[in-house]
Design an enzyme around this catalytic site. Structure first.
Site, short mmCIF file in Angstrom:
data_model
loop_
_atom_site.label_atom_id
_atom_site.label_comp_id
_atom_site.label_asym_id
_atom_site.label_seq_id
_atom_site.Cartn_x
_atom_site.Cartn_y
_atom_site.Cartn_z
N GLN A 1 14.71 -8.99 -3.54
CA GLN A 1 13.41 -9.63 -3.32
C GLN A 1 12.97 -10.36 -4.59
O GLN A 1 12.49 -11.50 -4.54
CB GLN A 1 12.38 -8.56 -2.94
CG GLN A 1 10.94 -9.05 -2.93
CD GLN A 1 10.02 -8.00 -2.37
OE1 GLN A 1 9.86 -7.88 -1.18
NE2 GLN A 1 9.39 -7.21 -3.24
N GLY B 1 0.81 -1.21 0.00
CA GLY B 1 0.00 0.00 0.00
C GLY B 1 0.84 1.26 0.00
O GLY B 1 2.02 1.24 -0.34
N SER C 1 9.54 5.31 -3.71
CA SER C 1 9.35 4.37 -2.60
C SER C 1 8.35 4.96 -1.62
O SER C 1 8.33 6.18 -1.41
CB SER C 1 10.69 4.15 -1.89
OG SER C 1 10.48 3.52 -0.64
N HIS D 1 4.36 1.93 -8.19
CA HIS D 1 3.42 0.81 -8.10
C HIS D 1 2.50 0.80 -9.33
O HIS D 1 2.13 -0.27 -9.84
CB HIS D 1 2.54 0.94 -6.85
CG HIS D 1 3.26 0.79 -5.55
ND1 HIS D 1 3.42 1.83 -4.66
CD2 HIS D 1 3.86 -0.29 -4.97
CE1 HIS D 1 4.07 1.40 -3.58
NE2 HIS D 1 4.35 0.13 -3.75
N LYS E 1 13.01 -2.44 -8.27
CA LYS E 1 13.39 -1.57 -7.14
C LYS E 1 13.88 -2.41 -5.96
O LYS E 1 14.86 -2.07 -5.30
CB LYS E 1 12.17 -0.72 -6.76
CG LYS E 1 12.10 -0.24 -5.34
CD LYS E 1 13.03 0.92 -5.13
CE LYS E 1 12.99 1.52 -3.75
NZ LYS E 1 12.57 0.74 -2.65
P1 AMP Z 1 6.08 -2.28 -1.64
O1 AMP Z 1 4.70 -1.74 -1.54
O2 AMP Z 1 7.14 -1.27 -1.36
O3 AMP Z 1 6.26 -3.58 -0.90
O4 AMP Z 1 6.30 -2.64 -3.17
C1 AMP Z 1 5.38 -3.45 -3.86
C2 AMP Z 1 5.96 -3.79 -5.21
O5 AMP Z 1 6.17 -2.58 -5.93
C3 AMP Z 1 7.31 -4.50 -5.15
O6 AMP Z 1 7.37 -5.47 -6.18
C4 AMP Z 1 8.28 -3.38 -5.39
O7 AMP Z 1 9.51 -3.80 -5.95
C5 AMP Z 1 7.51 -2.54 -6.38
N1 AMP Z 1 8.00 -1.17 -6.39
C6 AMP Z 1 8.07 -0.30 -5.35
N2 AMP Z 1 8.63 0.86 -5.74
C7 AMP Z 1 8.93 0.71 -7.05
C8 AMP Z 1 9.54 1.54 -8.03
N3 AMP Z 1 9.98 2.77 -7.74
N4 AMP Z 1 9.68 1.07 -9.28
C9 AMP Z 1 9.26 -0.19 -9.60
N5 AMP Z 1 8.67 -1.01 -8.73
C10 AMP Z 1 8.52 -0.58 -7.47
#
Ligand code: AMP
Length: 282
Positions: free
Chosen positions: A156, A34, A188, A40, A152
């Site tokens: 993971q 979220g 982020s 995202h 990013k």
């Molecule tokens: P998170 O909500 O931070 O756990 O991220 C959820 C998904 O979105 C994960 O697969 C992250 O790698 C991806 N994600 C987060 N920030 C970015 C970004 N700046 N560019 C590409 N993917 C992202």
């Protein structure tokens, strides 16, 4: 665009996905915690190209945070997320409670090794067990054909590919490139923690990775490049550098210039009380 339906029980999720699948539709899953931003949304757009239906999970997974980490202050904005996902054309939001995800008596954990051991694995020892376990549950709950992960969080992505391969999970993992602000900072949810002054300093992490990648690509002295980049980050105002590393892009083991294998530069560093990570290809 209408708001996507928010589903909170495994039973409800399965019954909707079963209907789609019986109608011959394929399903993509975008796992998130979220506080959605434009990064995202690039994953949601990619998901829509890969499958007929898009499920976005929103779950701040407690088991991947250490007790000292930012679980309690992690940003949450379900209404804002739903509006963004509506505009992006997501079909369903899977937002279980912690109790629904980890029912009474929950006692099974996937503990990945290999790509999970170095880098983040050294600084956040239980993190990838939490990630691997919740992602395996999300794949099973959503019965997705495809799951989209961002580069990013590069380690993971490697760990999830390894888990899917090792456990023969019937889901295809697709990577989305890192989405960045104009000055190079990787988008982020945690960037929301940065003060204006820290935000101005933050792109130095990406610049440091580029400096190391340029030396590694030429077969130069990588350890020296890492020392210089560490010094530059501390000088720019970062409080601590957890790691800067040049790795094999698939195994995250050691990288040899000229080996013909792809390489990756990865870094994690603290700016005040915020921990930033980033990575780039060599
Ligand atoms: P998170 O909500 O931070 O756990 O991220 C959820 C998904 O979105 C994960 O697969 C992250 O790698 C991806 N994600 C987060 N920030 C970015 C970004 N700046 N560019 C590409 N993917 C992202």
């Amino acid at each position: 665009m209408p708001l996507p339906r928010i589903v909170r029980t495994v039973k409800g999720l399965r019954s909707t996905v079963q209907k789609w699948r019986s109608a011959g539709e394929s399903v993509a899953l975008v796992p998130t915690m979220g506080a959605l931003h434009d990064g995202h949304m690039t994953l949601v757009k990619l998901a829509k190209r890969k499958a007929d239906r898009t499920v976005v999970s929103i779950f701040v997974n407690p088991t991947q945070f250490a007790p000292t980490e930012d679980l309690s202050r992690y940003p949450r904005d379900e209404a804002g997320d739903a509006a963004k996902l509506g505009s992006a054309g997501a079909d369903l939001i899977w937002a279980p409670s912690v109790e629904e995800m980890y029912r009474d008596g929950f006692a099974t954990t996937i503990v990945p090794k290999g790509a999970a051991l170095p880098l983040e694995g050294e600084f956040r020892p239980h993190h990838f067990a939490g990630v691997a376990t919740v992602c395996a549950k999300l794949f099973s709950q959503s019965m997705a054909d495809v799951a989209i992960f961002g580069e990013k969080d590069y380690q993971q992505l490697c760990v999830i590919r390894q888990v899917v391969c090792d456990l023969d999970l019937p889901v295809r993992i697709v990577a989305a490139p890192t989405s960045r602000d104009r000055d190079g900072l990787a988008r982020s949810s945690r960037n929301a923690y940065l003060t204006a002054q820290e935000r101005a300093i933050a792109p130095a992490l990406n610049r440091a990775l580029h400096g190391i990648a340029a030396i590694a690509a030429k077969g130069g002295l990588v350890n020296k490049a890492i020392d210089v980049a560490t010094h530059d980050l501390l000088h720019a105002g970062f409080r601590k550098v957890d790691y800067l590393a040049v790795c094999d892009a698939e195994t995250l083991g050691s990288f040899q210039t000229g080996s013909g294998r792809p390489g990756r530069v990865l870094g994690a560093a603290w700016l005040g009380s915020t921990r930033l990570i980033d990575n780039i290809a060599i």
